[in-house]
Design an enzyme around this catalytic site. Structure first.
Site, PDB file in Angstrom:
ATOM      1  N   HIS A 109      -9.132  -3.884  -1.498  1.00 16.39           N
ATOM      2  CA  HIS A 109      -8.076  -3.109  -0.826  1.00 16.39           C
ATOM      3  C   HIS A 109      -8.346  -1.607  -0.966  1.00 16.39           C
ATOM      4  O   HIS A 109      -8.325  -0.867   0.029  1.00 16.39           O
ATOM      5  CB  HIS A 109      -6.714  -3.478  -1.437  1.00 16.39           C
ATOM      6  CG  HIS A 109      -5.577  -2.646  -0.926  1.00 16.39           C
ATOM      7  ND1 HIS A 109      -4.481  -3.176  -0.296  1.00 16.39           N
ATOM      8  CD2 HIS A 109      -5.356  -1.295  -0.956  1.00 16.39           C
ATOM      9  CE1 HIS A 109      -3.661  -2.193   0.062  1.00 16.39           C
ATOM     10  NE2 HIS A 109      -4.160  -1.057  -0.340  1.00 16.39           N
ATOM     11  N   GLU A 110      -8.617  -1.170  -2.194  1.00  9.72           N
ATOM     12  CA  GLU A 110      -8.814   0.277  -2.423  1.00  9.72           C
ATOM     13  C   GLU A 110     -10.046   0.792  -1.693  1.00  9.72           C
ATOM     14  O   GLU A 110     -10.009   1.864  -1.067  1.00  9.72           O
ATOM     15  CB  GLU A 110      -8.931   0.586  -3.917  1.00  9.72           C
ATOM     16  CG  GLU A 110      -7.652   0.415  -4.703  1.00  9.72           C
ATOM     17  CD  GLU A 110      -6.433   1.044  -4.044  1.00  9.72           C
ATOM     18  OE1 GLU A 110      -6.556   2.133  -3.465  1.00  9.72           O
ATOM     19  OE2 GLU A 110      -5.362   0.423  -4.107  1.00  9.72           O
ATOM     20  N   HIS A 162     -10.041   1.664   2.000  1.00  9.05           N
ATOM     21  CA  HIS A 162      -9.567   3.011   2.373  1.00  9.05           C
ATOM     22  C   HIS A 162     -10.747   3.966   2.572  1.00  9.05           C
ATOM     23  O   HIS A 162     -10.650   4.911   3.353  1.00  9.05           O
ATOM     24  CB  HIS A 162      -8.655   3.586   1.282  1.00  9.05           C
ATOM     25  CG  HIS A 162      -7.263   3.020   1.271  1.00  9.05           C
ATOM     26  ND1 HIS A 162      -6.390   3.175   2.316  1.00  9.05           N
ATOM     27  CD2 HIS A 162      -6.587   2.319   0.324  1.00  9.05           C
ATOM     28  CE1 HIS A 162      -5.231   2.584   2.019  1.00  9.05           C
ATOM     29  NE2 HIS A 162      -5.324   2.060   0.823  1.00  9.05           N
ATOM     30  N   CYS A 213       0.854  -1.186   0.000  1.00 12.68           N
ATOM     31  CA  CYS A 213       0.000   0.000   0.000  1.00 12.68           C
ATOM     32  C   CYS A 213       0.892   1.238   0.000  1.00 12.68           C
ATOM     33  O   CYS A 213       1.872   1.301   0.741  1.00 12.68           O
ATOM     34  CB  CYS A 213      -0.881  -0.007   1.250  1.00 12.68           C
ATOM     35  SG  CYS A 213      -1.970   1.417   1.367  1.00 12.68           S
TER      36      CYS A 213
HETATM   37 NI    NI Z   1      -3.701   1.035  -0.049  1.00 18.78          NI
END
Ligand code: NI
Length: 177
Positions: A145-146, A149, A103
């Site tokens: 994953h994105e 956030h 990341c």
């Molecule tokens: Ni990330």
């Protein structure tokens, strides 16, 4: 062109859920500039995805650009630069597989995370229209994953075995290929 600073783990903004992006905002000049900045930043840092909270913009939006091609995980399908506003993930198959994730907000580290490998993303596209994208395998992991956030989560939150949180240099040397 403006390359923005990517904030790192420890910055409180990474832990705050983003706000929904209003449809009127999507076509605005401010948004166009933000998207240019996010694209420049992603390409400069060299990643496959960037969420707005990573440049300290508390919004539910992310961009993803996967070049595709051969990788340690086999041949990866490409995703051309795509903008996702207010994305929601539906898991189509709960079966998981693991990848060594990295990341831009957690530089220098890699961690092994298992996630479902077949998902449907519902989102608003750059034209302000509803859109869907069905993804499998590595790409299903990338969107999860994105979009984590946008909820103030980082991949490290999903690591079950902390022996599999390592420095990238050591990972390149010692991780099983
Ligand atoms: Ni990330």
């Amino acid at each position: 062109m403006a390359i923005r600073k990517i904030i790192r783990m420890g910055h409180p903004s990474l832990r705050i859920p983003g706000k929904n992006v209003a449809n009127e905002f999507i076509g605005s000049d401010t948004m166009q500039q933000l998207l240019v900045d996010m694209t420049d930043t992603l390409r400069d840092y060299g990643g496959v995805g960037l969420a707005a909270p990573q440049i300290d913009e508390p919004l539910r939006m992310a961009i993803i650009e996967v070049p595709g091609g051969p990788s340690r995980y086999g041949e990866i399908e490409a995703i051309p630069l795509t903008v996702f506003f207010n994305p929601v993930i539906e898991i189509l198959n709960p079966e998981v597989a693991g990848y060594w994730e990295g990341c831009l907000s957690v530089p220098g580290l890699r961690g092994f995370v298992e996630r479902p490998q077949h998902v449907l993303v519902r989102y608003t596209n750059q034209q302000g229209d509803p859109a869907e994208l069905e993804l499998k395998g590595f790409l299903a992991t990338v969107v999860q994953h994105e979009f984590d956030h946008l909820d103030g989560r980082l991949y490290i939150d999903h690591i079950k075995d902390t022996t599999k949180l390592v420095f990238e240099e050591e990972w390149l040397k010692f991780a099983p290929q």
